[in-house]
Scaffold this motif. Structure first.
Motif, PDB file in Angstrom:
ATOM      1  N   THR A  96       0.816  -1.218   0.000  1.00 40.07           N
ATOM      2  CA  THR A  96       0.000   0.000   0.000  1.00 40.07           C
ATOM      3  C   THR A  96       0.845   1.262   0.000  1.00 40.07           C
ATOM      4  O   THR A  96       0.302   2.351   0.009  1.00 40.07           O
ATOM      5  N   GLY A  97       2.145   1.163  -0.007  1.00 37.17           N
ATOM      6  CA  GLY A  97       3.008   2.342   0.036  1.00 37.17           C
ATOM      7  C   GLY A  97       3.329   2.840  -1.356  1.00 37.17           C
ATOM      8  O   GLY A  97       3.036   2.217  -2.358  1.00 37.17           O
ATOM      9  N   GLY A  98       3.920   4.011  -1.438  1.00 36.77           N
ATOM     10  CA  GLY A  98       4.373   4.552  -2.719  1.00 36.77           C
ATOM     11  C   GLY A  98       3.770   5.918  -2.998  1.00 36.77           C
ATOM     12  O   GLY A  98       2.975   6.441  -2.239  1.00 36.77           O
ATOM     13  N   PHE A  99       4.168   6.499  -4.124  1.00 41.18           N
ATOM     14  CA  PHE A  99       3.654   7.797  -4.521  1.00 41.18           C
ATOM     15  C   PHE A  99       3.622   7.856  -6.046  1.00 41.18           C
ATOM     16  O   PHE A  99       4.248   7.079  -6.733  1.00 41.18           O
ATOM     17  N   ASP A 100       2.852   8.808  -6.556  1.00 42.66           N
ATOM     18  CA  ASP A 100       2.713   8.999  -7.983  1.00 42.66           C
ATOM     19  C   ASP A 100       3.097  10.436  -8.291  1.00 42.66           C
ATOM     20  O   ASP A 100       2.652  11.358  -7.612  1.00 42.66           O
ATOM     21  N   MET A 101       3.895  10.628  -9.354  1.00 46.69           N
ATOM     22  CA  MET A 101       4.353  11.971  -9.664  1.00 46.69           C
ATOM     23  C   MET A 101       4.279  12.188 -11.161  1.00 46.69           C
ATOM     24  O   MET A 101       4.668  11.317 -11.938  1.00 46.69           O
ATOM     25  N   LYS A 102       3.747  13.309 -11.577  1.00 50.37           N
ATOM     26  CA  LYS A 102       3.710  13.696 -12.990  1.00 50.37           C
ATOM     27  C   LYS A 102       4.521  14.960 -13.172  1.00 50.37           C
ATOM     28  O   LYS A 102       4.505  15.846 -12.329  1.00 50.37           O
TER      29      LYS A 102
END
Length: 103
Positions: A96-102
Motif C-alpha cells: 500500500t506504500g508509494g507515490f505517484d508523480m507527474k
C-alpha cells in the motif's frame, strides 16, 4: 619553478597516449574491415566448393494430418481447465506504500 619527476614522465609519455588514443578511435573501422574480409573469403570458398544440404531426406517428408508431424503440442489438452465454468478467484494483498508523480 622546479619540475618534479611526475611532470617529466607525463610529458614524455604524451606521444604514447596519443598513439593509444588513435588506435582506440580506429578500432571500429579496423574490426569492420576484418569482418568484411572474412565474409568475402567465406563467400569465395563457398562458391568454389560443393555444398551439401543439411537435411538430405526432405523430399521424403509428406505432410499428412492423419500421421504425427514433426512438431508437437506441449500443453495438457485443457485437462486442468475449470470444468464447471466458475473461476476460482483469489485475493492478493498488494503493497500500500508509494507515490505517484507527474512532470
Amino acid at each position: 619553478m622546479a619540475f618534479g619527476a611526475i611532470e617529466f614522465t607525463t610529458i614524455s609519455r604524451a606521444q604514447d597516449y596519443s598513439t593509444i588514443k588513435h588506435n582506440e578511435d580506429n578500432k571500429g573501422m579496423i574490426d569492420q574491415g576484418h569482418i568484411v574480409d572474412h565474409v568475402q573469403k567465406t563467400t569465395e570458398q563457398r562458391t568454389k566448393e560443393v555444398q551439401g544440404s543439411d537435411d538430405t531426406r526432405w523430399q521424403e517428408r509428406k505432410p499428412d494430418a492423419r500421421e504425427k508431424g514433426s512438431n508437437e503440442y506441449s500443453g495438457d489438452g485443457g485437462r486442468r481447465r475449470n470444468k464447471d465454468g466458475k473461476s476460482k478467484e483469489r485475493m492478493v494483498v498488494k503493497n500500500t506504500g508509494g507515490f505517484d508523480m507527474k512532470i
